[in-house]
Structure formats: structure tokens, C-alpha cells
Design an enzyme around this catalytic site. Structure first.
Site, PDB file in Angstrom:
ATOM      1  N   MET A 122       0.841  -1.196   0.000  1.00  0.00           N
ATOM      2  CA  MET A 122       0.000   0.000   0.000  1.00  0.00           C
ATOM      3  C   MET A 122       0.882   1.255   0.000  1.00  0.00           C
ATOM      4  O   MET A 122       0.414   2.350   0.325  1.00  0.00           O
ATOM      5  CB  MET A 122      -0.949  -0.002   1.201  1.00  0.00           C
ATOM      6  CG  MET A 122      -1.917  -1.181   1.152  1.00  0.00           C
ATOM      7  SD  MET A 122      -3.452  -0.897   2.047  1.00  0.00           S
ATOM      8  CE  MET A 122      -2.842  -0.642   3.690  1.00  0.00           C
TER       9      MET A 122
ATOM     10  N   LYS B 147       5.472 -11.576   7.456  1.00  0.00           N
ATOM     11  CA  LYS B 147       4.911 -12.239   8.633  1.00  0.00           C
ATOM     12  C   LYS B 147       4.368 -11.217   9.640  1.00  0.00           C
ATOM     13  O   LYS B 147       3.696 -11.581  10.583  1.00  0.00           O
ATOM     14  CB  LYS B 147       5.983 -13.089   9.320  1.00  0.00           C
ATOM     15  CG  LYS B 147       6.403 -14.319   8.555  1.00  0.00           C
ATOM     16  CD  LYS B 147       7.419 -15.090   9.384  1.00  0.00           C
ATOM     17  CE  LYS B 147       7.886 -16.341   8.703  1.00  0.00           C
ATOM     18  NZ  LYS B 147       8.917 -17.037   9.504  1.00  0.00           N
ATOM     19  N   LYS B 148       4.716  -9.950   9.431  1.00  0.00           N
ATOM     20  CA  LYS B 148       4.176  -8.887  10.309  1.00  0.00           C
ATOM     21  C   LYS B 148       2.652  -8.960  10.338  1.00  0.00           C
ATOM     22  O   LYS B 148       2.042  -8.783  11.380  1.00  0.00           O
ATOM     23  CB  LYS B 148       4.639  -7.534   9.778  1.00  0.00           C
ATOM     24  CG  LYS B 148       3.846  -6.370  10.289  1.00  0.00           C
ATOM     25  CD  LYS B 148       4.712  -5.435  11.042  1.00  0.00           C
ATOM     26  CE  LYS B 148       3.932  -4.364  11.743  1.00  0.00           C
ATOM     27  NZ  LYS B 148       2.839  -3.805  10.965  1.00  0.00           N
TER      28      LYS B 148
ATOM     29  N   HIS C 278       9.088  -3.361   3.496  1.00  0.00           N
ATOM     30  CA  HIS C 278       8.689  -3.625   2.105  1.00  0.00           C
ATOM     31  C   HIS C 278       9.923  -3.987   1.269  1.00  0.00           C
ATOM     32  O   HIS C 278       9.879  -4.894   0.437  1.00  0.00           O
ATOM     33  CB  HIS C 278       8.054  -2.382   1.476  1.00  0.00           C
ATOM     34  CG  HIS C 278       6.806  -1.907   2.149  1.00  0.00           C
ATOM     35  ND1 HIS C 278       6.729  -0.713   2.823  1.00  0.00           N
ATOM     36  CD2 HIS C 278       5.570  -2.463   2.237  1.00  0.00           C
ATOM     37  CE1 HIS C 278       5.498  -0.550   3.298  1.00  0.00           C
ATOM     38  NE2 HIS C 278       4.782  -1.594   2.970  1.00  0.00           N
TER      39      HIS C 278
HETATM   40  P1  AMP Z   1       1.408  -2.879   3.457  1.00  0.00           P
HETATM   41  O1  AMP Z   1       1.990  -1.828   2.564  1.00  0.00           O
HETATM   42  O2  AMP Z   1       1.338  -2.463   4.902  1.00  0.00           O
HETATM   43  O3  AMP Z   1       0.129  -3.463   2.939  1.00  0.00           O
HETATM   44  O4  AMP Z   1       2.450  -4.076   3.457  1.00  0.00           O
HETATM   45  C1  AMP Z   1       2.829  -4.710   2.249  1.00  0.00           C
HETATM   46  C2  AMP Z   1       3.574  -5.962   2.590  1.00  0.00           C
HETATM   47  O5  AMP Z   1       4.738  -5.644   3.351  1.00  0.00           O
HETATM   48  C3  AMP Z   1       2.753  -6.944   3.451  1.00  0.00           C
HETATM   49  O6  AMP Z   1       3.005  -8.269   2.994  1.00  0.00           O
HETATM   50  C4  AMP Z   1       3.306  -6.731   4.836  1.00  0.00           C
HETATM   51  O7  AMP Z   1       3.184  -7.862   5.675  1.00  0.00           O
HETATM   52  C5  AMP Z   1       4.767  -6.439   4.523  1.00  0.00           C
HETATM   53  N1  AMP Z   1       5.392  -5.713   5.635  1.00  0.00           N
HETATM   54  C6  AMP Z   1       4.957  -4.559   6.199  1.00  0.00           C
HETATM   55  N2  AMP Z   1       5.768  -4.213   7.230  1.00  0.00           N
HETATM   56  C7  AMP Z   1       6.713  -5.178   7.313  1.00  0.00           C
HETATM   57  C8  AMP Z   1       7.832  -5.405   8.182  1.00  0.00           C
HETATM   58  N3  AMP Z   1       8.141  -4.580   9.183  1.00  0.00           N
HETATM   59  N4  AMP Z   1       8.587  -6.508   7.957  1.00  0.00           N
HETATM   60  C9  AMP Z   1       8.277  -7.373   6.952  1.00  0.00           C
HETATM   61  N5  AMP Z   1       7.248  -7.220   6.111  1.00  0.00           N
HETATM   62  C10 AMP Z   1       6.474  -6.143   6.284  1.00  0.00           C
END
Ligand code: AMP
Length: 274
Positions: free
Chosen positions: A27, A145-146, A34
């Protein structure tokens, strides 16, 4: 790097690719978390597609859809530097019709923890991930995995709908302080950031207790809640098996400890797999 803003542009850009496709949906407001997914996908695939789409259907009424951090220009540069082949940044109108077929999260594992706190969130998440996986044509897709429950539900959707893609789980990236990286961390003031450390500290405490032989969930949760007393509101502390059933005793190799809490404006989540 090709920036595709429409489905047609994405299909056209994909026609130029030969070989395997790795896909990282996000997102935006990209951070090192990311980037760890993007780097892994870059290493493991001939081609790499990243999407940035703040998906409205996974936000509930009153949540932070309008205020969700957007950093398109910085994100484009980050993706260029990370050798992304196609960056897909669609408008909402590209992704949704008015009267859509919907995907529902499973009634049990989709409605506990995050699903209980945010009913409907996982329906919208699964709906957009299904669309994005199909559009990307990926052979492998990378998720953190977050968002442990999100990851588990996506893996289940792939199984239940016989999707031809491998889901690759990626470890949580943290600041040196222990705070799990999140796009929502930008909302935290300096003082709140210190209090937000209670999430990772409580999980660290749980790890130490387990290492010292304490496996009783109630006991572990009580000690975690004590550390979490500095946050504004604890939404849940849960010890579950890999199918998100609460368990009385930690089973090493088959358990997860999850926490969700409010600190100032953002609602933060964190977890460990034990
Ligand atoms: P988001 O932009 O929040 O939808 O996240 C996109 C992807 O990045 C998702 O698969 C999340 O689980 C992953 N993600 C977000 N924060 C972290 C983090 N601190 N460590 C690993 N993966 C992450």
C-alpha cells in the site's frame, strides 16, 4: 522501470517480460520492511512487479483510509533503485466495478483477532489480493509475517481456490530498538514511539519466558499485559496455533504470539512465531 497506471498498461508491460515473475503487493509509503520483500523477490525471479494500491475495501468506516500515508514520488524512486521491472499504481476505478462478486474470509479464522477487531477487513484484503495475483501473473508472491493472519488467509485462499502461485512468507523487519517497521509509524510522536516499544518488548519477554521453560499461555500473557500498560489501549494479546485457535500451552514450532494496541493515533500490530 515501467510505471503502469491502468490494467491495459500493466498487460502491455507484462508482454515485454520473459521468464518467471515475482510480485510484491503493497500500500506504499515504502520502508525497509517492504524493501526486504522486494529484494528477496528480485533475487528469486527473473522479473519483478511491485504494486502500490491503497485498497479502500479493506478499510472499515472510520478507519484511516483518507489519512493513510502516501509518498508516491519517493516510492517510485525506491522501486527504481531496487530494480523493479514494473510498478503497478492503479486508480481505484481501475480495480473495482460497482457491483462486484465478493470473496469472504473464512468464518472462523477470518473473524478472530484482527478479524474480530476489524470485521470485513479480511474480505476486502482477500478480494484485492486475488485481483492483484491474477493481474500480476506471478509465479511467486511475497508477504510479510508482520501481518501474520493476513498471510495465513492468503495462503488458504491460494489452496482453496487452486491458484497457481507460490506464497513466500518473509520475516518481520524491525528498527534496532525492536519496533516493527510499519507505514503507520510516521503517525507516532517521539514520546509515542518510545511507548510503542512495549509491543516488541512484551514479545521479547514472552520469548524469554518460553526459553526459560514457561509454556503456560495465561502466565505469559499476564506478564506481557504488564509491559503493555504504557500503551493507550491493548486490543488483544493472544497465543494461538498456526490456524489461529487460542491455546492454553505454547507448542514450540506451532505457536504464534500476537499483539494489537493503540499508541496515540495508530493502531499497531506485532507478533512472534515460536
Ligand atoms: P502494506 O503496505 O502495509 O500493505 O504491506 C505490504 C507488505 O509488506 C505486506 O506483505 C506486509 O506484511 C509487509 N510488511 C509490512 N511491514 C513489514 C515489516 N516490518 N517486515 C516485513 N514485512 C512487512
Amino acid at each position: 522501470m515501467i510505471i503502469a497506471r491502468t490494467i491495459d498498461e500493466l498487460q502491455e508491460a507484462k508482454n515485454t517480460l520473459l521468464g518467471s515473475i515475482g510480485f510484491v503487493p503493497t500500500m506504499g509509503a515504502l520502508h525497509e520492511g517492504h524493501l526486504s520483500l522486494i529484494r528477496k523477490a528480485r533475487e528469486e525471479n527473473e522479473n519483478l512487479i511491485v504494486s502500490i494500491f491503497v485498497n479502500p475495501t479493506q478499510f472499515l468506516d472510520g478507519e484511516d483510509l483518507d489519512k493513510y500515508p502516501r509518498k508516491d514520488e519517493a516510492d517510485i524512486k525506491i522501486c527504481q533503485l531496487a530494480s523493479v521491472d514494473i510498478l503497478f499504481m492503479p486508480a481505484i476505478s481501475q480495480m473495482y466495478e460497482r457491483d462486484e462478486l465478493c470473496i469472504g474470509a473464512p468464518m472462523i479464522s477470518g473473524y478472530v483477532l484482527e478479524g474480530a477487531s476489524r470485521p470485513g477487513h479480511f474480505d476486502g484484503m482477500l478480494q484485492v489480493v486475488m485481483k492483484l495475483l491474477n493481474l500480476s501473473g506471478a509465479t511467486k508472491a511475497y508477504f510479510g509475517k508482520k501481518d501474520a493472519q493476513q498471510l495465513a488467509l492468503i495462503m488458504q485462499m491460494v489452496r482453496d481456490y487452486f491458484l497457481d502461485v507460490e506464497i513466500v512468507p518473509c520475516d518481520i523487519v524491525r528498527e534496532s530498538s525492536g519496533l516493527a517497521l510499519s507505514s503507520r509509524n510516521v503517525y507516532l510522536s517521539t514520546e509515542e514511539k518510545i511507548r510503542a516499544l512495549a509491543l516488541s518488548k512484551s514479545l521479547q519477554k514472552a520469548t524469554n519466558l518460553i526459553i526459560s521453560g514457561e509454556l503456560d499461555s495465561a502466565q505469559i500473557k499476564a506478564e506481557m499485559v504488564e509491559i503493555l500498560s504504557v500503551v493507550d489501549e491493548v486490543e488483544y494479546v493472544a497465543i494461538v496455533d498456526r490456524t489461529f485457535n487460542e491455546i492454553d500451552k505454547v507448542e514450540i514450532g506451532n505457536s504464534m504470539i500476537l499483539v494489537a494496541a493503540w499508541v496515540g493515533k495508530p493502531r499497531l500490530i506485532d507478533n512472534i512465531w515460536v
